[in-house]
Each structure stands twice: as structure tokens, then as C-alpha cells.
Design a protein around this motif. Sequence first.
Motif, PDB file in Angstrom:
ATOM      1  N   VAL A 101       0.876  -1.171   0.000  1.00 26.89           N
ATOM      2  CA  VAL A 101       0.000   0.000   0.000  1.00 26.89           C
ATOM      3  C   VAL A 101       0.920   1.229   0.000  1.00 26.89           C
ATOM      4  CG1 VAL A 101      -1.784   1.230   1.281  1.00 26.89           C
ATOM      5  CG2 VAL A 101      -1.762  -1.255   1.271  1.00 26.89           C
ATOM      6  N   LEU A 114      -5.149  -8.114   4.453  1.00 26.66           N
ATOM      7  CA  LEU A 114      -4.865  -6.699   4.712  1.00 26.66           C
ATOM      8  C   LEU A 114      -4.850  -5.860   3.445  1.00 26.66           C
ATOM      9  CD1 LEU A 114      -2.061  -7.095   7.406  1.00 26.66           C
ATOM     10  CD2 LEU A 114      -4.495  -6.679   7.752  1.00 26.66           C
ATOM     11  N   VAL A 115      -4.630  -6.481   2.264  1.00 28.95           N
ATOM     12  CA  VAL A 115      -4.621  -5.720   1.011  1.00 28.95           C
ATOM     13  C   VAL A 115      -5.659  -6.215   0.017  1.00 28.95           C
ATOM     14  CG1 VAL A 115      -2.203  -5.041   1.180  1.00 28.95           C
ATOM     15  CG2 VAL A 115      -2.803  -7.143  -0.005  1.00 28.95           C
ATOM     16  N   GLU A 116      -6.293  -7.321   0.298  1.00 30.42           N
ATOM     17  CA  GLU A 116      -7.275  -7.892  -0.624  1.00 30.42           C
ATOM     18  C   GLU A 116      -8.468  -6.949  -0.778  1.00 30.42           C
ATOM     19  OE1 GLU A 116      -8.779 -12.375  -1.324  1.00 30.42           O
ATOM     20  OE2 GLU A 116      -9.142 -11.565   0.670  1.00 30.42           O
ATOM     21  N   GLY A 117      -8.783  -6.634  -1.979  1.00 33.22           N
ATOM     22  CA  GLY A 117      -9.922  -5.768  -2.262  1.00 33.22           C
ATOM     23  C   GLY A 117      -9.635  -4.288  -2.117  1.00 33.22           C
ATOM     24  N   LYS A 118      -8.401  -3.924  -1.859  1.00 33.94           N
ATOM     25  CA  LYS A 118      -8.062  -2.499  -1.748  1.00 33.94           C
ATOM     26  C   LYS A 118      -7.560  -2.019  -3.106  1.00 33.94           C
ATOM     27  CE  LYS A 118      -7.065  -2.289   3.124  1.00 33.94           C
ATOM     28  NZ  LYS A 118      -6.137  -1.886   4.144  1.00 33.94           N
ATOM     29  N   PRO A 119      -8.252  -1.052  -3.713  1.00 26.21           N
ATOM     30  CA  PRO A 119      -7.835  -0.589  -5.037  1.00 26.21           C
ATOM     31  C   PRO A 119      -6.514   0.175  -5.014  1.00 26.21           C
ATOM     32  CG  PRO A 119      -9.676   0.714  -4.234  1.00 26.21           C
ATOM     33  CD  PRO A 119      -9.464  -0.401  -3.248  1.00 26.21           C
ATOM     34  N   GLN A 120      -6.106   0.700  -3.886  1.00 23.96           N
ATOM     35  CA  GLN A 120      -4.866   1.459  -3.845  1.00 23.96           C
ATOM     36  C   GLN A 120      -3.628   0.563  -3.716  1.00 23.96           C
ATOM     37  OE1 GLN A 120      -7.276   1.577  -1.495  1.00 23.96           O
ATOM     38  NE2 GLN A 120      -6.435   1.751   0.553  1.00 23.96           N
ATOM     39  N   ALA A 121      -3.793  -0.760  -3.542  1.00 19.95           N
ATOM     40  CA  ALA A 121      -2.648  -1.669  -3.446  1.00 19.95           C
ATOM     41  C   ALA A 121      -1.943  -1.740  -4.794  1.00 19.95           C
ATOM     42  CB  ALA A 121      -3.105  -3.046  -3.019  1.00 19.95           C
TER      43      ALA A 121
END
Length: 146
Positions: A101, A114-121
Motif C-alpha cells: 500500500v 490486509l490488502v485484498e480488495g483495496k484498489p490502492q494496493a
Amino acid sequence: MRTVRPRASDLHPVLWTGLATLAVGAVLCVIGWYGMSGERHAARQLPYLASCTVPGSALIIAGAVLLTYGRNTLMAARVAELYELLVAVEPPATAGKLLTVPGGTLWHRADCPLVEGKPQAVPADGQAIAAGGLGPCPVCDPPDGR
């Protein structure tokens, strides 16, 4: 190297032997008690005591030991089977994709919660990982990204 542990199906004879030994011991104790109760003199009670009650008590103790051993071994075998099932599960393949991130201090697997589904990753920069700027995520335990 895999250790050989007794399977649950292998322990049934131990449990059945323990139950049978316990039952035979109880029957011998009852026969000894019944025989002794009909005799008035102690000298005539001793044969019942020696031939039925003492061996019956020993069989009851042996049956209890066999049952305890069989149950403990059965539980240990079941725990070992459950552990093998848990260890056999491998994490899903992520095709070597490591994410981070922006502004974060950790790199993650693509399937990390913790990063799954986060578009900013974004994909992790290999040079930042090698320089020590990013550390591995303690949750997903990603492979070394260097």
C-alpha cells in the motif's frame, strides 16, 4: 521423515480387551463375594478370596489401565490426524505477485486480507524490499521478494 502413529481403527481391540477384562474381573469379584457370604468360618472363606476376589480385583485394575491407555492413544491419534490435516493445507498460489500500500511499511501476498480488495494496493517494488524499506507481512508471511 514421517512418524508412524497408531490409527483410530487400530485401537478398537485395545478398548474391547479392556472392557472384557474389566467385565471378567467384576464377575469374579461377584462370584467370590457370593461364595464368601455363604461361609461362616474364615478358613472356609479363604479359597473364595484367593481364587475369585483377588484375581478379579487384579483384572479390574488391568482393564482400567487398558481402557485408559486405549482412550489416551485414540485421542492422540485423532489429534495427530487433525494436525496433519491442518498442516497439509497449502496457501493458495499467488503467482509470485507481491503488493504494498503506498506509504506502507510491509509487502503482502495478493491474497492477504490486509490488502485484498483495496484498489490502492500496488505491486511491491523489489528495490525497496531489497533496500530494507519494506518488511514482510506477519499475517500472510510472503516469500522473500528480493
